[in-house]
Design a protein around this motif. Structure first.
Motif, mmCIF file in Angstrom:
data_model
loop_
_atom_site.group_PDB
_atom_site.id
_atom_site.type_symbol
_atom_site.label_atom_id
_atom_site.label_comp_id
_atom_site.label_asym_id
_atom_site.label_seq_id
_atom_site.Cartn_x
_atom_site.Cartn_y
_atom_site.Cartn_z
ATOM 1 N N ALA A 256 -4.245 2.894 -9.844
ATOM 2 C CA ALA A 256 -4.246 1.708 -10.699
ATOM 3 C C ALA A 256 -5.594 1.008 -10.636
ATOM 4 N N LEU A 257 -6.097 0.603 -11.814
ATOM 5 C CA LEU A 257 -7.263 -0.264 -11.929
ATOM 6 C C LEU A 257 -6.790 -1.596 -12.500
ATOM 7 N N GLY A 258 -7.402 -2.699 -12.071
ATOM 8 C CA GLY A 258 -6.980 -3.971 -12.635
ATOM 9 C C GLY A 258 -7.501 -5.168 -11.888
ATOM 10 N N GLU A 259 -6.867 -6.315 -12.201
ATOM 11 C CA GLU A 259 -7.205 -7.578 -11.552
ATOM 12 C C GLU A 259 -5.969 -8.092 -10.825
ATOM 13 N N SER A 260 -5.806 -9.422 -10.723
ATOM 14 C CA SER A 260 -4.779 -9.959 -9.823
ATOM 15 C C SER A 260 -3.365 -9.566 -10.218
ATOM 16 N N THR A 261 -3.105 -9.362 -11.512
ATOM 17 C CA THR A 261 -1.750 -8.964 -11.906
ATOM 18 C C THR A 261 -1.365 -7.631 -11.279
ATOM 19 N N THR A 262 -2.346 -6.777 -11.054
ATOM 20 C CA THR A 262 -2.101 -5.472 -10.443
ATOM 21 C C THR A 262 -2.374 -5.490 -8.946
ATOM 22 N N ALA A 263 -3.364 -6.283 -8.512
ATOM 23 C CA ALA A 263 -3.677 -6.374 -7.081
ATOM 24 C C ALA A 263 -2.578 -7.080 -6.298
ATOM 25 N N ASP A 264 -1.824 -7.934 -6.931
ATOM 26 C CA ASP A 264 -0.676 -8.624 -6.335
ATOM 27 C C ASP A 264 0.140 -7.647 -5.486
ATOM 28 N N ARG A 265 0.407 -8.011 -4.242
ATOM 29 C CA ARG A 265 1.207 -7.126 -3.374
ATOM 30 C C ARG A 265 2.650 -7.023 -3.835
ATOM 31 N N LEU A 266 3.040 -7.845 -4.811
ATOM 32 C CA LEU A 266 4.359 -7.748 -5.431
ATOM 33 C C LEU A 266 4.233 -7.301 -6.893
ATOM 34 N N SER A 267 3.187 -6.539 -7.187
ATOM 35 C CA SER A 267 2.885 -6.203 -8.584
ATOM 36 C C SER A 267 3.784 -5.112 -9.140
ATOM 37 N N TRP A 268 3.675 -4.950 -10.446
ATOM 38 C CA TRP A 268 4.387 -3.892 -11.162
ATOM 39 C C TRP A 268 4.063 -2.518 -10.570
ATOM 40 N N PHE A 269 2.816 -2.321 -10.136
ATOM 41 C CA PHE A 269 2.429 -1.021 -9.584
ATOM 42 C C PHE A 269 3.060 -0.794 -8.213
ATOM 43 N N GLU A 270 3.155 -1.855 -7.424
ATOM 44 C CA GLU A 270 3.775 -1.724 -6.103
ATOM 45 C C GLU A 270 5.280 -1.493 -6.224
ATOM 46 N N ILE A 271 5.891 -2.005 -7.286
ATOM 47 C CA ILE A 271 7.300 -1.695 -7.563
ATOM 48 C C ILE A 271 7.425 -0.249 -8.046
ATOM 49 N N LEU A 272 6.523 0.137 -8.942
ATOM 50 C CA LEU A 272 6.576 1.492 -9.522
ATOM 51 C C LEU A 272 6.516 2.561 -8.443
ATOM 52 N N ARG A 273 5.685 2.360 -7.421
ATOM 53 C CA ARG A 273 5.547 3.406 -6.394
ATOM 54 C C ARG A 273 6.886 3.720 -5.724
ATOM 55 N N HIS A 274 7.816 2.762 -5.714
ATOM 56 C CA HIS A 274 9.131 2.999 -5.108
ATOM 57 C C HIS A 274 10.112 3.653 -6.081
ATOM 58 N N LEU A 275 9.688 3.863 -7.316
ATOM 59 C CA LEU A 275 10.533 4.531 -8.307
ATOM 60 C C LEU A 275 10.132 5.986 -8.522
ATOM 61 N N LEU A 276 8.993 6.373 -7.987
ATOM 62 C CA LEU A 276 8.470 7.707 -8.244
ATOM 63 C C LEU A 276 8.991 8.722 -7.229
ATOM 64 N N PRO A 277 9.010 9.995 -7.593
ATOM 65 C CA PRO A 277 9.517 11.010 -6.672
ATOM 66 C C PRO A 277 8.680 11.095 -5.394
ATOM 67 N N GLU A 278 9.313 11.521 -4.340
ATOM 68 C CA GLU A 278 8.589 11.746 -3.096
ATOM 69 C C GLU A 278 7.505 12.799 -3.346
ATOM 70 N N GLY A 279 6.324 12.549 -2.831
ATOM 71 C CA GLY A 279 5.219 13.474 -3.038
ATOM 72 C C GLY A 279 4.227 13.008 -4.077
ATOM 73 N N VAL A 280 4.568 11.931 -4.849
ATOM 74 C CA VAL A 280 3.603 11.312 -5.752
ATOM 75 C C VAL A 280 2.815 10.288 -4.937
ATOM 76 N N ARG A 281 1.515 10.431 -4.920
ATOM 77 C CA ARG A 281 0.669 9.513 -4.154
ATOM 78 C C ARG A 281 0.173 8.402 -5.061
ATOM 79 N N CYS A 282 0.212 7.170 -4.581
ATOM 80 C CA CYS A 282 -0.203 6.013 -5.368
ATOM 81 C C CYS A 282 -1.307 5.256 -4.635
ATOM 82 N N THR A 283 -2.362 4.886 -5.349
ATOM 83 C CA THR A 283 -3.456 4.110 -4.791
ATOM 84 C C THR A 283 -3.775 2.962 -5.728
ATOM 85 N N ASN A 284 -3.797 1.760 -5.184
ATOM 86 C CA ASN A 284 -4.051 0.561 -5.972
ATOM 87 C C ASN A 284 -5.476 0.083 -5.711
#
Length: 269
Positions: free
Chosen positions: A91-119
């Motif tokens: 993910a690239l972005g500003e505070s909406t994405t950097a937020d530790r409670l962001s949409w991306f941090e929620i998304l990582r818990h919806l993805l299959p095991e083995g998908v790597r996520c970096t914010n």
């Protein structure tokens, strides 16, 4: 400082907000890895408390993901997401994405095991700063997917003058995409900046004293540019009406959850 009573003590509440939106290790990566004790000290706490607060954020993200998963039709949409085990999503972005409670941090818990996520998102970033800071870091990550949400800080106005002009924003966004894809071959998804709550923004003391303002018309112009691009776009502008923090700019946790839901609907209809 303890991890209890994070709302009644103003100092503790401020520390929690700073920790939620800021990750010094991203800005200071040229110094090498910063250990937990150093990072904790930057927020005025100790390593155990710092670790506990991060765990609280993660627990809230898991809870938001679980509630989304339980909604009707959500399981099919989650299964239909294009991210596969072994792939790296950045993910690239500003505070909406950097937020530790962001949409991306929620998304990582919806993805299959083995998908790597970096914010890689950094609070306060304009598209110009993202070109200088996040793009070089992206080259080291070798992503398969890039999810990019930028532009809200560009349209920030200081005494009526925009921080970054619209033409420059468009140029920067194109450059981010073209350079990143040329270097990594990643597949790209845009997310439009979210709308603000103008009434709350206008009342927020810090913004008034600093002469800061945002216009949804300016945000719509950025969104219109992105929606005309050939890459997939998630339109988040109306995903979270009434779900902002007290400043009217940042999304509340429920607003972040709504952005995640919008992403699910857009990428896996």
């Amino acid at each position: 400082m303890t991890t209890t009573d994070t709302t009644t003590d103003p100092n503790t509440a401020q520390a929690q907000r700073l920790l939620r939106f800021h990750q010094p290790e991203k800005l200071l990566r040229h110094l090498g890895p910063l250990d937990e004790q150093v990072l904790a000290a930057l927020f005025g706490t100790d390593a155990a408390d710092y670790r506990g607060r991060l765990a609280q954020f993660e627990a809230r993200n898991r809870g938001a993901a679980a509630s989304l998963s339980a909604e009707p039709g959500a399981a099919a949409r989650i299964t239909a997401l294009p991210f596969r085990p072994g792939e790296h999503v950045v993910a690239l972005g500003e505070s909406t994405t950097a937020d530790r409670l962001s949409w991306f941090e929620i998304l990582r818990h919806l993805l299959p095991e083995g998908v790597r996520c970096t914010n890689l998102a950094v609070s306060g970033s304009t598209t110009t700063q993202a070109l200088a800071q996040q793009l070089p870091a992206l080259g080291f990550q070798r992503p398969d997917w890039v999810l990019c949400m930028l532009g809200a800080n560009d349209v920030q106005r200081i005494d009526g003058t925009p921080l970054v002009g619209f033409a420059e924003t468009c140029r920067n966004l194109i450059a981010l995409h073209d350079l990143a894809v040329a270097r990594t071959g990643a597949r790209w998804v845009w997310l439009t900046p979210t709308h603000t709550d103008p009434e709350l923004v206008g009342r927020y003391e810090h913004f008034r004293r600093a002469g800061l303002s945002w216009s949804d018309a300016d945000l719509d112009a950025v969104a219109g540019f992105l929606l005309a691009r050939p890459e997939p776009v998630v339109d988040t502008r109306r995903a979270a009406p009434g779900h902002h923090e007290a400043d009217g700019l940042h999304l509340s946790p429920s607003g972040q959850r709504a952005v995640t839901a919008a992403l699910l609907e857009a990428l896996a209809p």
